[in-house]
Design a protein around this motif. Sequence first.
Motif, PDB file in Angstrom:
ATOM      1  N   VAL A   1       3.904 -56.833 -34.694  1.00 35.96           N
ATOM      2  CA  VAL A   1       4.670 -55.266 -35.548  1.00 35.96           C
ATOM      3  C   VAL A   1       5.318 -55.863 -36.655  1.00 35.96           C
ATOM      4  N   VAL A   2       4.857 -55.093 -37.791  1.00 31.72           N
ATOM      5  CA  VAL A   2       5.519 -55.030 -38.918  1.00 31.72           C
ATOM      6  C   VAL A   2       5.866 -53.687 -39.342  1.00 31.72           C
ATOM      7  N   PHE A   3       7.122 -53.574 -39.667  1.00 33.52           N
ATOM      8  CA  PHE A   3       7.686 -52.135 -40.048  1.00 33.52           C
ATOM      9  C   PHE A   3       8.664 -52.063 -41.445  1.00 33.52           C
ATOM     10  N   GLY A   4       8.923 -50.915 -41.835  1.00 35.18           N
ATOM     11  CA  GLY A   4       9.567 -50.745 -43.012  1.00 35.18           C
ATOM     12  C   GLY A   4      10.134 -49.404 -42.838  1.00 35.18           C
ATOM     13  N   LEU A   5      11.331 -49.432 -43.598  1.00 37.57           N
ATOM     14  CA  LEU A   5      12.125 -47.939 -43.805  1.00 37.57           C
ATOM     15  C   LEU A   5      12.416 -47.831 -45.243  1.00 37.57           C
ATOM     16  N   GLU A   6      12.139 -46.417 -45.591  1.00 37.45           N
ATOM     17  CA  GLU A   6      12.501 -45.866 -46.804  1.00 37.45           C
ATOM     18  C   GLU A   6      13.726 -45.055 -46.432  1.00 37.45           C
ATOM     19  N   THR A   7      15.119 -45.270 -46.820  1.00 40.57           N
ATOM     20  CA  THR A   7      15.936 -44.104 -46.111  1.00 40.57           C
ATOM     21  C   THR A   7      16.564 -43.520 -47.553  1.00 40.57           C
ATOM     22  N   HIS A   8      16.561 -42.073 -47.340  1.00 39.55           N
ATOM     23  CA  HIS A   8      16.932 -41.287 -48.446  1.00 39.55           C
ATOM     24  C   HIS A   8      18.398 -40.806 -48.069  1.00 39.55           C
ATOM     25  N   VAL A   9      19.383 -41.146 -48.835  1.00 39.77           N
ATOM     26  CA  VAL A   9      20.725 -41.031 -48.942  1.00 39.77           C
ATOM     27  C   VAL A   9      21.370 -40.028 -49.849  1.00 39.77           C
ATOM     28  N   GLU A  10      21.514 -38.548 -49.492  1.00 35.98           N
ATOM     29  CA  GLU A  10      22.102 -37.713 -50.699  1.00 35.98           C
ATOM     30  C   GLU A  10      23.512 -38.274 -50.875  1.00 35.98           C
ATOM     31  N   LEU A  11      23.742 -38.329 -52.334  1.00 41.21           N
ATOM     32  CA  LEU A  11      25.129 -38.770 -52.485  1.00 41.21           C
ATOM     33  C   LEU A  11      26.001 -37.489 -52.567  1.00 41.21           C
ATOM     34  N   SER A  12      27.081 -37.674 -52.313  1.00 39.57           N
ATOM     35  CA  SER A  12      28.205 -36.424 -52.164  1.00 39.57           C
ATOM     36  C   SER A  12      29.018 -36.073 -53.543  1.00 39.57           C
ATOM     37  N   THR A  13      28.181 -35.938 -54.646  1.00 42.81           N
ATOM     38  CA  THR A  13      28.850 -35.776 -55.950  1.00 42.81           C
ATOM     39  C   THR A  13      29.041 -34.269 -55.832  1.00 42.81           C
ATOM     40  N   ASN A  14      29.942 -33.901 -56.590  1.00 39.26           N
ATOM     41  CA  ASN A  14      29.980 -32.225 -56.923  1.00 39.26           C
ATOM     42  C   ASN A  14      28.791 -31.658 -57.453  1.00 39.26           C
ATOM     43  N   THR A  15      27.960 -32.015 -58.367  1.00 38.69           N
ATOM     44  CA  THR A  15      27.225 -31.709 -59.160  1.00 38.69           C
ATOM     45  C   THR A  15      25.744 -32.351 -59.211  1.00 38.69           C
ATOM     46  N   LYS A  16      24.745 -31.970 -59.534  1.00 39.29           N
ATOM     47  CA  LYS A  16      23.252 -32.619 -59.318  1.00 39.29           C
ATOM     48  C   LYS A  16      23.073 -33.805 -60.170  1.00 39.29           C
TER      49      LYS A  16
ATOM     50  N   ASN B   1      32.709 -43.861 -48.837  1.00 43.98           N
ATOM     51  CA  ASN B   1      32.770 -42.404 -49.414  1.00 43.98           C
ATOM     52  C   ASN B   1      31.720 -41.961 -50.618  1.00 43.98           C
ATOM     53  N   ILE B   2      30.568 -42.202 -50.283  1.00 43.27           N
ATOM     54  CA  ILE B   2      29.484 -41.716 -51.198  1.00 43.27           C
ATOM     55  C   ILE B   2      28.447 -40.679 -50.649  1.00 43.27           C
ATOM     56  N   SER B   3      28.588 -40.512 -49.370  1.00 38.27           N
ATOM     57  CA  SER B   3      27.491 -39.547 -48.714  1.00 38.27           C
ATOM     58  C   SER B   3      28.221 -39.093 -47.488  1.00 38.27           C
ATOM     59  N   HIS B   4      27.986 -37.743 -46.986  1.00 37.03           N
ATOM     60  CA  HIS B   4      28.337 -37.173 -45.710  1.00 37.03           C
ATOM     61  C   HIS B   4      27.405 -37.991 -44.714  1.00 37.03           C
ATOM     62  N   ALA B   5      26.392 -38.377 -45.059  1.00 40.37           N
ATOM     63  CA  ALA B   5      25.147 -39.042 -44.220  1.00 40.37           C
ATOM     64  C   ALA B   5      25.113 -38.180 -42.840  1.00 40.37           C
ATOM     65  N   ARG B   6      24.905 -36.989 -42.919  1.00 43.94           N
ATOM     66  CA  ARG B   6      24.809 -36.054 -41.911  1.00 43.94           C
ATOM     67  C   ARG B   6      23.376 -35.926 -41.539  1.00 43.94           C
ATOM     68  N   MET B   7      22.643 -36.368 -40.866  1.00 41.39           N
ATOM     69  CA  MET B   7      21.225 -36.241 -40.490  1.00 41.39           C
ATOM     70  C   MET B   7      20.816 -35.158 -40.147  1.00 41.39           C
ATOM     71  N   GLU B   8      21.617 -34.347 -39.328  1.00 39.88           N
ATOM     72  CA  GLU B   8      21.148 -32.888 -38.864  1.00 39.88           C
ATOM     73  C   GLU B   8      21.201 -31.946 -40.207  1.00 39.88           C
ATOM     74  N   GLN B   9      21.811 -32.341 -41.234  1.00 44.60           N
ATOM     75  CA  GLN B   9      21.836 -31.449 -42.268  1.00 44.60           C
ATOM     76  C   GLN B   9      21.047 -32.213 -43.431  1.00 44.60           C
ATOM     77  N   GLY B  10      20.172 -33.053 -43.109  1.00 45.42           N
ATOM     78  CA  GLY B  10      18.990 -33.640 -44.037  1.00 45.42           C
ATOM     79  C   GLY B  10      19.417 -34.503 -45.134  1.00 45.42           C
ATOM     80  N   ASN B  11      20.726 -34.706 -45.227  1.00 44.27           N
ATOM     81  CA  ASN B  11      21.320 -35.592 -46.582  1.00 44.27           C
ATOM     82  C   ASN B  11      21.195 -37.055 -45.976  1.00 44.27           C
ATOM     83  N   MET B  12      20.639 -37.250 -44.912  1.00 44.46           N
ATOM     84  CA  MET B  12      20.068 -38.709 -44.665  1.00 44.46           C
ATOM     85  C   MET B  12      18.948 -38.830 -43.823  1.00 44.46           C
ATOM     86  N   ARG B  13      17.958 -39.257 -44.211  1.00 45.75           N
ATOM     87  CA  ARG B  13      16.532 -39.217 -43.512  1.00 45.75           C
ATOM     88  C   ARG B  13      16.011 -40.639 -43.602  1.00 45.75           C
TER      89      ARG B  13
END
Length: 499
Positions: A17-32, A204-216
């Motif tokens: 087995v070979v696997f890999g993960l591409e983890t997207h972490v939304e940052l908790s900045t105030n603006t885009k 303290n750079i992300s809320h990392a709430r997977m159910e909210q989609g800001n970490m997947r």
Amino acid sequence: MAEKLMKYADATKKYDVVFGLETHVELSTNTKLFCPAHIEFGGEPNTQLTPVSLGLPGSLPVVNKTAVDYAIKLGLALHCEIAEWSQFARKNYFYPDMPRDYQISQYDKPTNGNGYLDVELEDGTVFRVPIERAHIEDDAGKNTHVGGADGRIEGADHSLVDYNRAGVPLIEIVTKPIEGAGDRAPEIAGAYMRAIRDIVRALNISHARMEQGNMRADVNVSLRPSADAPYGTRSETKNVNSFRGIEKTIQYEIRRQAARLDEGKDILQETRHWDEATQTTAGGRVKSDADDYRYFPDPDLVMLHITKEHIEEIKAQMPEMPRERRNRLKAEWGLSDLQMRDILNADALDLIEDTVKAGAKAAGARKWWLGELSRAANAQGVSLEELPITPADVAEVEKLIADGKLNDKLAKQTVEGVLKGEGTPDEVVKKHGYKIVEDNGAIEAAVDAAFEANPDVVEKLKSGNMKPMGVIIGAVMKATRGQADAKAVTKVVMGKIKS
């Protein structure tokens, strides 16, 4: 038609087995990332927009410095090399949730590269996950498919697009191919993702709430005949947003691919989607290679220059990392590995630590959060931190017990009152008049009544058989409405049977 699957144990025994993960972490900045549009989860659709996040002609991006600093923090936590010069590139693809028709990402010159993360498994084994890069990019918008099950595209008759998320800064953490995991691949993936969540929250750079989609995560899986054979063709299951889903995706893909290989069939290099309802993956589109995205340096953005001095400044701001913190607290609180795992599995470490900081002892704090409060959270279908009770409240209850003002039963009733919204523990106690009966005369009278009602129990106690002591204590508690101190009752009972 359901795909044929091989038994998991057989698949991992027959194939490497070979696997890999591409983890997207939304940052908790105030603006885009490239414009001053405000970020707020759950806002009215298509209201958090500027000409830049909509990709309107003539609009120019300006990089968010806070997002870059957050990326450097994460790079340091992942033992990455921080590039002195890094560059944004345009990644061209045409989706309805990408208003510019290209994404601004980093390609051959990412900010962070060549790192690793050591993750600890439940049995104490430490597995090193190699990290290729952790680059900065902006997020796409969000499609909502109407008419399908659970908002999925399957069976939908039309789709709606919300561009609020378009332009939100995120870090994409890309592992190198992870080898040597064998049948523990799902477990390692889950432990890795939990470790990433804990790190970004500690920073303290992300809320990392997977159910909210800001970490997947996008989950890549391939099989090969042996560990020295070339990599097999991989599948990529997109946007899996739960730890269990990631683990199940890897397990399913191993079984699916093994069955196909066993029948001499090819594995398509494709994107797939995880279906939580059926616990299966389903094919999407043929997976593009990097060349298909036609990367080129974004002409509207200058290269990022990160000096050694700035990296040192950020290093000085770094907090204690989760693994080191867990080991320290485990030693300070005198916990076993199993006890610490129970705390982590309940996501209660922060709550217990805050309760201790508020004045409670670790044992008392752990008892409440893993006991009564955990049962309440499960009954309500919420997380512990969503309960209407604070660590300070729990510490206050513990103090009332320590001061001899509440016994265990009254403390439990007090906590129930707090959860019902009746106020602080002190307010609940005053409202209901909770207090331990300290009048020895009242306790003696209740014990005498219990003796009179249970003569057979009294005889057993006098003969040295202490097993039925609970009958007497229970009767006294009932007579005093649970407000007698069990230790005081036991003392009175022992005095009477010896006299």
